[in-house]
Design a protein around this motif. Structure first.
Motif, PDB file in Angstrom:
ATOM      1  N   LEU A   1      32.639  42.469  39.770  1.00 29.82           N
ATOM      2  CA  LEU A   1      33.980  42.286  39.244  1.00 29.82           C
ATOM      3  C   LEU A   1      34.059  42.917  37.862  1.00 29.82           C
ATOM      4  O   LEU A   1      33.080  42.915  37.111  1.00 29.82           O
ATOM      5  CB  LEU A   1      34.328  40.800  39.132  1.00 29.82           C
ATOM      6  CG  LEU A   1      34.167  39.924  40.375  1.00 29.82           C
ATOM      7  CD1 LEU A   1      34.413  38.464  40.021  1.00 29.82           C
ATOM      8  CD2 LEU A   1      35.107  40.372  41.468  1.00 29.82           C
ATOM      9  N   ILE A   2      35.221  43.451  37.504  1.00 26.69           N
ATOM     10  CA  ILE A   2      35.414  43.984  36.153  1.00 26.69           C
ATOM     11  C   ILE A   2      36.744  43.491  35.601  1.00 26.69           C
ATOM     12  O   ILE A   2      37.655  43.122  36.340  1.00 26.69           O
ATOM     13  CB  ILE A   2      35.363  45.527  36.110  1.00 26.69           C
ATOM     14  CG1 ILE A   2      36.541  46.121  36.895  1.00 26.69           C
ATOM     15  CG2 ILE A   2      34.029  46.041  36.598  1.00 26.69           C
ATOM     16  CD1 ILE A   2      36.700  47.620  36.648  1.00 26.69           C
ATOM     17  N   SER A   3      36.812  43.469  34.262  1.00 22.79           N
ATOM     18  CA  SER A   3      38.039  43.110  33.560  1.00 22.79           C
ATOM     19  C   SER A   3      38.179  43.992  32.346  1.00 22.79           C
ATOM     20  O   SER A   3      37.188  44.521  31.824  1.00 22.79           O
ATOM     21  CB  SER A   3      37.997  41.638  33.144  1.00 22.79           C
ATOM     22  OG  SER A   3      39.116  41.314  32.328  1.00 22.79           O
ATOM     23  N   ASP A   4      39.415  44.142  31.882  1.00 27.00           N
ATOM     24  CA  ASP A   4      39.631  44.879  30.640  1.00 27.00           C
ATOM     25  C   ASP A   4      39.127  44.051  29.464  1.00 27.00           C
ATOM     26  O   ASP A   4      38.519  42.995  29.637  1.00 27.00           O
ATOM     27  CB  ASP A   4      41.107  45.249  30.478  1.00 27.00           C
ATOM     28  CG  ASP A   4      42.026  44.025  30.426  1.00 27.00           C
ATOM     29  OD1 ASP A   4      41.516  42.902  30.194  1.00 27.00           O
ATOM     30  OD2 ASP A   4      43.243  44.188  30.615  1.00 27.00           O
ATOM     31  N   SER A   5      39.404  44.479  28.258  1.00 20.66           N
ATOM     32  CA  SER A   5      38.829  43.867  27.063  1.00 20.66           C
ATOM     33  C   SER A   5      39.256  42.419  26.866  1.00 20.66           C
ATOM     34  O   SER A   5      38.584  41.657  26.176  1.00 20.66           O
ATOM     35  CB  SER A   5      39.202  44.684  25.823  1.00 20.66           C
ATOM     36  OG  SER A   5      40.618  44.739  25.668  1.00 20.66           O
ATOM     37  N   THR A   6      40.374  42.017  27.468  1.00 24.57           N
ATOM     38  CA  THR A   6      40.836  40.645  27.281  1.00 24.57           C
ATOM     39  C   THR A   6      39.987  39.641  28.057  1.00 24.57           C
ATOM     40  O   THR A   6      39.926  38.464  27.697  1.00 24.57           O
ATOM     41  CB  THR A   6      42.299  40.496  27.729  1.00 24.57           C
ATOM     42  OG1 THR A   6      42.392  40.703  29.144  1.00 24.57           O
ATOM     43  CG2 THR A   6      43.185  41.504  26.997  1.00 24.57           C
ATOM     44  N   GLY A   7      39.385  40.065  29.148  1.00 29.28           N
ATOM     45  CA  GLY A   7      38.574  39.177  29.978  1.00 29.28           C
ATOM     46  C   GLY A   7      39.380  38.189  30.784  1.00 29.28           C
ATOM     47  O   GLY A   7      38.837  37.218  31.317  1.00 29.28           O
ATOM     48  N   GLN A   8      40.672  38.413  30.923  1.00 28.68           N
ATOM     49  CA  GLN A   8      41.537  37.441  31.593  1.00 28.68           C
ATOM     50  C   GLN A   8      41.936  37.857  33.004  1.00 28.68           C
ATOM     51  O   GLN A   8      42.253  36.996  33.834  1.00 28.68           O
ATOM     52  CB  GLN A   8      42.804  37.204  30.764  1.00 28.68           C
ATOM     53  CG  GLN A   8      42.522  36.609  29.391  1.00 28.68           C
ATOM     54  CD  GLN A   8      43.725  35.874  28.831  1.00 28.68           C
ATOM     55  OE1 GLN A   8      44.280  34.995  29.473  1.00 28.68           O
ATOM     56  NE2 GLN A   8      44.120  36.241  27.620  1.00 28.68           N
ATOM     57  N   HIS A   9      41.936  39.135  33.293  1.00 20.65           N
ATOM     58  CA  HIS A   9      42.386  39.620  34.600  1.00 20.65           C
ATOM     59  C   HIS A   9      41.241  40.403  35.253  1.00 20.65           C
ATOM     60  O   HIS A   9      40.743  41.374  34.682  1.00 20.65           O
ATOM     61  CB  HIS A   9      43.623  40.496  34.441  1.00 20.65           C
ATOM     62  CG  HIS A   9      44.718  39.835  33.656  1.00 20.65           C
ATOM     63  ND1 HIS A   9      45.477  38.806  34.161  1.00 20.65           N
ATOM     64  CD2 HIS A   9      45.152  40.046  32.386  1.00 20.65           C
ATOM     65  CE1 HIS A   9      46.347  38.407  33.250  1.00 20.65           C
ATOM     66  NE2 HIS A   9      46.173  39.138  32.159  1.00 20.65           N
ATOM     67  N   TRP A  10      40.893  39.977  36.474  1.00 22.82           N
ATOM     68  CA  TRP A  10      39.690  40.499  37.117  1.00 22.82           C
ATOM     69  C   TRP A  10      40.006  41.131  38.463  1.00 22.82           C
ATOM     70  O   TRP A  10      40.903  40.671  39.183  1.00 22.82           O
ATOM     71  CB  TRP A  10      38.668  39.370  37.295  1.00 22.82           C
ATOM     72  CG  TRP A  10      38.136  38.871  35.990  1.00 22.82           C
ATOM     73  CD1 TRP A  10      38.747  38.018  35.118  1.00 22.82           C
ATOM     74  CD2 TRP A  10      36.896  39.225  35.381  1.00 22.82           C
ATOM     75  NE1 TRP A  10      37.966  37.813  34.007  1.00 22.82           N
ATOM     76  CE2 TRP A  10      36.811  38.538  34.144  1.00 22.82           C
ATOM     77  CE3 TRP A  10      35.828  40.042  35.766  1.00 22.82           C
ATOM     78  CZ2 TRP A  10      35.720  38.646  33.291  1.00 22.82           C
ATOM     79  CZ3 TRP A  10      34.735  40.163  34.926  1.00 22.82           C
ATOM     80  CH2 TRP A  10      34.684  39.475  33.708  1.00 22.82           C
TER      81      TRP A  10
ATOM     82  N   PRO B   1      42.205  33.123  37.234  1.00 25.86           N
ATOM     83  CA  PRO B   1      42.244  33.481  38.655  1.00 25.86           C
ATOM     84  C   PRO B   1      41.073  34.394  39.006  1.00 25.86           C
ATOM     85  O   PRO B   1      40.784  35.356  38.292  1.00 25.86           O
ATOM     86  CB  PRO B   1      43.586  34.212  38.791  1.00 25.86           C
ATOM     87  CG  PRO B   1      44.420  33.705  37.661  1.00 25.86           C
ATOM     88  CD  PRO B   1      43.465  33.457  36.539  1.00 25.86           C
ATOM     89  N   SER B   2      40.409  34.064  40.106  1.00 29.62           N
ATOM     90  CA  SER B   2      39.230  34.818  40.517  1.00 29.62           C
ATOM     91  C   SER B   2      39.464  35.430  41.892  1.00 29.62           C
ATOM     92  O   SER B   2      40.006  34.757  42.780  1.00 29.62           O
ATOM     93  CB  SER B   2      38.001  33.902  40.556  1.00 29.62           C
ATOM     94  OG  SER B   2      36.874  34.596  41.062  1.00 29.62           O
ATOM     95  N   PRO B   3      39.046  36.666  42.103  1.00 27.23           N
ATOM     96  CA  PRO B   3      39.231  37.300  43.417  1.00 27.23           C
ATOM     97  C   PRO B   3      38.167  36.910  44.442  1.00 27.23           C
ATOM     98  O   PRO B   3      38.127  37.497  45.524  1.00 27.23           O
ATOM     99  CB  PRO B   3      39.147  38.794  43.085  1.00 27.23           C
ATOM    100  CG  PRO B   3      38.275  38.868  41.889  1.00 27.23           C
ATOM    101  CD  PRO B   3      38.539  37.613  41.096  1.00 27.23           C
ATOM    102  N   THR B   4      37.312  35.928  44.111  1.00 24.92           N
ATOM    103  CA  THR B   4      36.219  35.583  45.026  1.00 24.92           C
ATOM    104  C   THR B   4      35.906  34.098  44.967  1.00 24.92           C
ATOM    105  O   THR B   4      36.231  33.428  43.982  1.00 24.92           O
ATOM    106  CB  THR B   4      34.952  36.384  44.672  1.00 24.92           C
ATOM    107  OG1 THR B   4      33.923  36.094  45.624  1.00 24.92           O
ATOM    108  CG2 THR B   4      34.449  36.022  43.287  1.00 24.92           C
ATOM    109  N   GLN B   5      35.284  33.603  46.042  1.00 19.82           N
ATOM    110  CA  GLN B   5      34.712  32.267  46.073  1.00 19.82           C
ATOM    111  C   GLN B   5      33.185  32.322  46.046  1.00 19.82           C
ATOM    112  O   GLN B   5      32.530  31.279  46.069  1.00 19.82           O
ATOM    113  CB  GLN B   5      35.177  31.522  47.321  1.00 19.82           C
ATOM    114  CG  GLN B   5      36.629  31.072  47.264  1.00 19.82           C
ATOM    115  CD  GLN B   5      36.871  30.054  46.165  1.00 19.82           C
ATOM    116  OE1 GLN B   5      36.172  29.052  46.061  1.00 19.82           O
ATOM    117  NE2 GLN B   5      37.874  30.309  45.333  1.00 19.82           N
ATOM    118  N   LYS B   6      32.636  33.513  45.996  1.00 16.36           N
ATOM    119  CA  LYS B   6      31.189  33.668  45.932  1.00 16.36           C
ATOM    120  C   LYS B   6      30.664  33.237  44.561  1.00 16.36           C
ATOM    121  O   LYS B   6      31.396  33.243  43.567  1.00 16.36           O
ATOM    122  CB  LYS B   6      30.797  35.127  46.190  1.00 16.36           C
ATOM    123  CG  LYS B   6      31.180  35.649  47.566  1.00 16.36           C
ATOM    124  CD  LYS B   6      30.835  37.132  47.695  1.00 16.36           C
ATOM    125  CE  LYS B   6      31.257  37.691  49.035  1.00 16.36           C
ATOM    126  NZ  LYS B   6      30.988  39.151  49.140  1.00 16.36           N
TER     127      LYS B   6
END
Length: 707
Positions: free
Chosen positions: A161-170, A132-137
């Motif tokens: 955009l940033i995510s924790d170490s898992t890279g799954q949630h942004w 899931p991405s918070p953007t369409q850019k």
């Protein structure tokens, strides 16, 4: 201006007038008779590759593997231990990938790209899934920060955009600028991001908060490198910015380049800086960036630079297949012979002194060491492919624009172009094999017909009109007696009585353009359809008669069964004849769509497909057609059916593929494969694969009844 747009615009304008000059020359060239097209040695194979000519733009190098990614969601992997190439599993996205990053172990990887794409792998790049991405850019760059264990991505209009170490949630981070980012670099004590309008930003808390450095340039910033003492940034105005990230003190240094600097590189072994220019210049500095001197000048855009693992060689790559190598730390450069003329976008060290390069249209090559020649792993196919002919398991032929003839000896797993002296103005739209002689015949505008004899790798030109108005050959067809017909619209239809070796103009009404034709085996006659509802019939391909249809809509397709002949075309036009084409009944459908194809299923139902997602169906025992609600509004091409499962597939103009498991009553979208146009599909029953040609060459597994 958006930096990514500026980059592409710079390349386009730089070559625009050169392209016009080349086209003008190719159009003016005169064709020679009996020119020869010879095939070349087949390339190696990338296993499980779905889109064979996806363009590659970016890479990530880990301890065990190399990852290369680009258009159509394609990611390919090179295993350094086994020396094998394998396409990764990317089933739920086909967006263009702009950047890759991995954590320090190489187990977790993230890819970003257009339409806000974020894709994640937790098994060293074998399988990827869209997150899931918070953007369409468009997301243009990504980095993993080892200190904070954060993933940081950035893109258009100030997107971070940033995510924790898992890279799954942004999540999106606030940023006080609308400039587009070009690159993010994680340093030991901070993160630096650069972009449009001279943007330089830094973060010391893993990308949560950002400080924008007061701009010292208004130009887009393109690349960044770090020396032992300074950070250097290249810009689109030919200058270099040098600064100390600790003090935020920056200065502009003139390199002497008058155009876009695409890359800046630091050789830590020799303490030398190198920059690459859009006009083909290479500049060098051996005093930390104070003074720059030109050391090489080429004619084409330079895209990237890499250093061999042993530190002894530098390789620069660029447009038109450019390969430049230096073995003295960049002070002098030699041009290496390139086996391709395709734009090379990136280079990666491989082995001690070798390299891997990648680029547009699926280009992938490898040089194992300094003494070896370049080996093509995957041939680039840049031209539109109109038709495929699978005449044998080990001899597939595909034809297309700009004189393209492709061959495959491994059932479409890899393709290689023929070496040809034909002009770029030759557009091959159709290819067949004569049943009696075994000759292969390809034809298209501007009135060009070529022939290859059985067991020969040479193609010979048999007709060269050099004028599309005289011979815009849409289709080449043949009967069982070596009579071949090339249907023209506009221009004159030609026929051959000796399997394509010699050609003569047919006795046919050329006042109306002909768009399509078939040989009707049931009635042993040629049937051609075209402009203003015209239908013409011929028993021998030489002498033709007009059959009055009573309609004025142009006809685009024709299909014959044992019981009837049907033709269809513009504005839902559909006609039927049950007396060998002598008279026609108007059965037109209530639609403004153009019907492009008619198809009979194995259960003897009929399916019509066309523009605007048009699908109509008629059961074998019914008189009326039923309009089907399609899952897409794209123009739909000719259906194909898997004889084993009965599943029907249809490709769309914008890359989608739809399928039906109930004889065409209902349709669903296949998992995304490409965004490129697919003109024709083919069933490879031997390998259980669906093959597609067009703007992209695709090869995907056939569905089963349980999928």
């Amino acid at each position: 201006m958006n930096l990514s747009i500026a980059y592409q615009t710079g390349k386009k304008f730089f070559f625009f007038y050169s392209l016009l000059f080349i086209v003008a020359i190719s159009i003016g060239c005169q064709k020679k008779e009996n020119e020869v097209i010879k095939t070349i040695e087949a390339p190696a194979e990338i296993h499980q590759l779905n889109v064979l000519n996806a363009s590659f733009f970016t890479h990530q190098n880990t301890k065990e593997k190399i990852f290369i990614a680009g258009s159509d969601g394609e990611i390919i992997t090179f295993d350094k231990e086994s020396n094998q190439w394998l396409a990764a599993d990317t089933p739920d996205f086909n967006d263009k990938i702009t950047a890759l990053a991995s954590n320090s172990t190489g187990i977790l990887l993230v890819a970003v790209g257009e339409n806000g794409l974020i894709a994640h792998s937790s098994d060293s790049g074998k399988h990827w899934r869209k997150r899931p991405s918070p953007t369409q850019k468009t997301i243009t760059t990504i980095s993993f920060d080892e200190n904070s264990k954060h993933w940081i991505a950035a893109g258009e209009y100030g997107l971070i955009l940033i995510s924790d170490s898992t890279g799954q949630h942004w999540q999106q981070v606030e940023f006080d600028s609308a400039s587009t980012f070009s690159k993010i670099v994680s340093l030991p004590d901070q993160i630096i991001a650069i972009g449009d309008n001279g943007l330089i930003a830094q973060s010391k808390d893993g990308g949560l908060d950002w400080d924008i450095i007061p701009p010292v340039s208004t130009a887009p910033l393109t690349d960044i490198t770090v020396t032992n003492t300074n950070t250097l940034i290249s810009s689109a105005d030919g200058n270099v910015l040098r600064g100390n990230v600790g003090t935020n003190s920056w200065e502009v240094i003139t390199t002497g380049a008058s155009t876009y600097i695409s890359r800046i590189f630091f050789d830590s072994n020799q303490d030398i800086l190198i920059s690459l220019g859009s006009d083909g210049d290479i500049f060098l500095s051996d005093d930390g960036g104070n003074l720059w001197a030109p050391v090489a000048q080429q004619n084409h855009y330079l895209n990237n630079i890499a250093q061999s693992a042993d530190g002894k060689r530098l390789l620069v790559v660029g447009d038109k297949g450019q390969l430049l190598v230096s073995d003295n730390a960049g002070r002098t450069w030699k041009t290496q012979h390139s086996p391709v003329n395709t734009n090379i976008e990136g280079a990666i060290a491989s082995g001690d002194s070798g390299f891997i390069v990648y680029g547009e249209s699926g280009l992938l090559m490898q040089q194992k060491n300094s003494q070896s020649e370049w080996k093509i792993i995957n041939y680039p196919v840049s031209e539109f492919v109109h038709q495929l002919l699978a005449n044998a398991l080990d001899n597939w032929i595909a034809v297309g624009t700009k004189g393209t003839i492709l061959t495959s000896n491994n059932q479409g797993k890899a393709w290689q172009p023929a070496i040809t002296q034909t002009q770029e103005t030759d557009y091959f739209l159709s290819v067949i094999q004569d049943k009696r002689s075994g000759n292969l015949i390809a034809a298209g505008p501007p009135g060009t017909i070529v022939v290859a004899r059985p067991n020969s790798n040479e193609w010979h030109i048999r007709l060269a009109l050099n004028d599309s108005n005289q011979g815009y050959f849409h289709r080449v067809i043949g009967d069982d007696n070596s009579t071949i017909v090339a249907i023209a619209g506009p221009g004159t239809t030609y026929y051959s009585s000796d399997a394509g070796e010699n050609w003569n103009s047919a006795n046919i009404d050329n006042s109306k353009q002909l768009f399509n034709a078939i040989y009707d085996h049931h009635r042993q006659q040629f049937i051609a359809v075209g402009q203003d509802g015209i239908v013409q019939l011929s028993p021998d391909g030489k002498n033709w008669v007009i059959s009055n249809t009573g309609i004025t809509q142009s006809l685009q397709t024709v299909y014959a069964t044992a019981n009837s002949i049907r033709a269809a075309g513009d504005k839902g036009a559909l006609i039927e004849s049950t007396d060998n084409g002598k008279s026609w009944r108007d059965t037109s459908l209530a639609s403004q769509a153009t019907i492009l194809s008619l198809f009979e299923t194995r259960d003897h139902s009929f399916i019509a497909t066309g523009t605007q997602g048009f699908i109509a169906r008629r059961d074998n025992d019914e008189k009326h057609w039923q309009l089907i609600d399609p899952p897409t509004r794209s123009s739909l091409r000719t259906p194909v059916q898997d004889k084993d499962t009965g599943i029907i597939y249809v490709s769309g103009k914008t890359g989608e593929i739809i399928y039906s498991k109930d004889d065409g009553i209902s349709w669903r979208l296949l998992s995304p494969v490409t965004q490129g146009s697919i003109k024709s599909l083919y069933i490879d029953s031997h390998n259980k694969m669906l093959i597609g040609v067009g703007e992209r060459l695709i090869r995907v597994p056939l569905l089963t009844r349980n999928d």
